[in-house]
Design an enzyme around this catalytic site. Sequence first.
Site, PDB file in Angstrom:
ATOM      1  N   HIS A  86       3.345   2.787  12.726  1.00  0.00           N
ATOM      2  CA  HIS A  86       2.450   3.934  12.919  1.00  0.00           C
ATOM      3  C   HIS A  86       3.042   5.022  13.818  1.00  0.00           C
ATOM      4  CE1 HIS A  86      -1.350   1.264  12.001  1.00  0.00           C
ATOM      5  NE2 HIS A  86      -0.542   1.415  10.958  1.00  0.00           N
ATOM      6  N   GLU A 113      -5.010   1.921   2.481  1.00  0.00           N
ATOM      7  CA  GLU A 113      -5.068   0.754   3.362  1.00  0.00           C
ATOM      8  C   GLU A 113      -5.247   1.159   4.811  1.00  0.00           C
ATOM      9  OE1 GLU A 113      -3.578  -2.317   6.140  1.00  0.00           O
ATOM     10  OE2 GLU A 113      -2.732  -0.329   5.776  1.00  0.00           O
ATOM     11  N   GLU A 114      -4.590   2.227   5.230  1.00  0.00           N
ATOM     12  CA  GLU A 114      -4.560   2.569   6.646  1.00  0.00           C
ATOM     13  C   GLU A 114      -5.946   2.842   7.222  1.00  0.00           C
ATOM     14  OE1 GLU A 114      -2.230   1.885   8.380  1.00  0.00           O
ATOM     15  OE2 GLU A 114      -0.335   2.126   7.331  1.00  0.00           O
ATOM     16  N   HIS A 141       0.829  -1.215   0.000  1.00  0.00           N
ATOM     17  CA  HIS A 141       0.000   0.000   0.000  1.00  0.00           C
ATOM     18  C   HIS A 141       0.860   1.260   0.000  1.00  0.00           C
ATOM     19  CE1 HIS A 141       0.243   0.985   4.386  1.00  0.00           C
ATOM     20  NE2 HIS A 141       0.216  -0.319   4.582  1.00  0.00           N
ATOM     21  N   ASP A 159       3.056  -6.447   3.624  1.00  0.00           N
ATOM     22  CA  ASP A 159       2.661  -5.334   4.489  1.00  0.00           C
ATOM     23  C   ASP A 159       2.974  -5.618   5.961  1.00  0.00           C
ATOM     24  OD1 ASP A 159       1.589  -2.966   5.446  1.00  0.00           O
ATOM     25  OD2 ASP A 159      -0.488  -3.650   5.360  1.00  0.00           O
ATOM     26  N   ASP A 184       6.037   0.644   6.793  1.00  0.00           N
ATOM     27  CA  ASP A 184       4.591   0.538   6.581  1.00  0.00           C
ATOM     28  C   ASP A 184       4.112   1.659   5.653  1.00  0.00           C
ATOM     29  OD1 ASP A 184       1.976  -0.375   6.919  1.00  0.00           O
ATOM     30  OD2 ASP A 184       1.657   0.816   8.727  1.00  0.00           O
TER      31      ASP A 184
END
Length: 469
Positions: A420, A321-322, A275, A348, A287
């Site tokens: 994140h 995606e998030e 992503h 991912d 990520d």
Amino acid sequence: MLMYRRLLAASAAFALLSGAAHAQDIRTAEALRDKALLDRTAWDITEDLTTTIGPRVVGSPAMERAKDWGAAKLKALGFANIKIEPFAKPSWTRGEESAELVAPYPMKLSIVGLGRTLPTPAAGIEAEVALFHTYAEMIAAPEGALKGKIAVITQPMVRAQDGSGYGVAGISRRAGPVEAAKRGAVALLIRSVSTSDSTVPHTGVTGFGPDVLTIPAAAMGVPEAEQLERLAKKGPLRIKLKLASTTDPNDVAWNISGEIKGAEKPDEVIVIGGHLDSWDVGTGALDDATGIAITTAAAKLIGDLPKHPKRTIRVVMWGSEESGGSSDAYIAAHKDEASKIVLAGESDSGADRIYSLKLPAGAAAHPIATTAANLLAPLKIYVNRQPASHGGADIEGLEQAGVPSIELEQDASRYFDYHHTMDDTLNKVRPDELAQNVAAWASLIYLVADSDIDFRALKPAGAAAPASH
């Protein structure tokens, strides 16, 4: 031992049926594997995306630049049939954020608002704390029990190679604000869904939507959560929380794709990718710039062969995606070709070493399992007897439409230290392990792309194995 002997016998029979072409495929796959270990394409892609574009949250100018970057990158690397597919996606933009312990003494807290959280009033929210050591403990509280309070959940996350601790701890983030709101809370603070002991907080999406009753919510660093636990044993706590954010219900995101066209069966497609979007607090290296890089570099190596494999390989850079949306958008745009998509996979979980391969249901008894095991063994990857069940959030729609999937499981032992956060940066990527990922993807995907295997036709474990193709 009996199963192993059966696999060896099946592998021998398959080799006899396939002859020299099968042997050549294996040699080519081995050459791709070995070449990938020395190839810098994935590192260059990761470096370029994290440096040139940086954080890529949906709705931001950076995400629009990332869309153009993705299409240009695929073109420069020689991919064909490049597509930019827009889809409606409401966006959320973070504003100023702060939190502090007011009583029993003043202490600034390191916090980050959860993705898609509601903002607080401009003056903030100050209230007494209701502290829970686990999500389950909060759920046990009756409706109305938290009226006027700021709920705090301090549940830690367990470190695990397969990342399984994330699902357990992550419920506090995903559903915590909604459940706290049902019980009357005015805001929620959670211990970051993190395996580190850092003060750096972790964001990530929480429940949202026009019909979702929720409250302002943020995550705090691990030491602060532990400090609040200790203080709560000594007396009542008060916290002041300020969160600012805006939303745009009419925004857009994009799925970007390019193909290595199949030489004999171009309408049979293998879909792989990662992503493109990331959260706004870091540069989205693990990520998921590395996921984009791994799958793109693997397909590029296959595309550089003197002859393309039989089937088409399509690399997709999914655009949301998030906070969700890209999977539904992708299957909606490609539902008519779902029956011709022979395999799907997504990278991912960072870029640390792959240790396990899960194949589609029924494939463990097929000769391809033995071939894959031999191919990947030098990379210290084993073939898991358990079938793939969830290859990634962005291919979920494809899986639900019946597309077989694979899981190349990465060591996630340290992934959730940085996931994140503002620490998700290029210097966390280990080049040798990144290359090992590319080697696994390139060799395995080539093996499937140049075969006639129909994973849909394979019978589940316990049933008689089908004839080899």
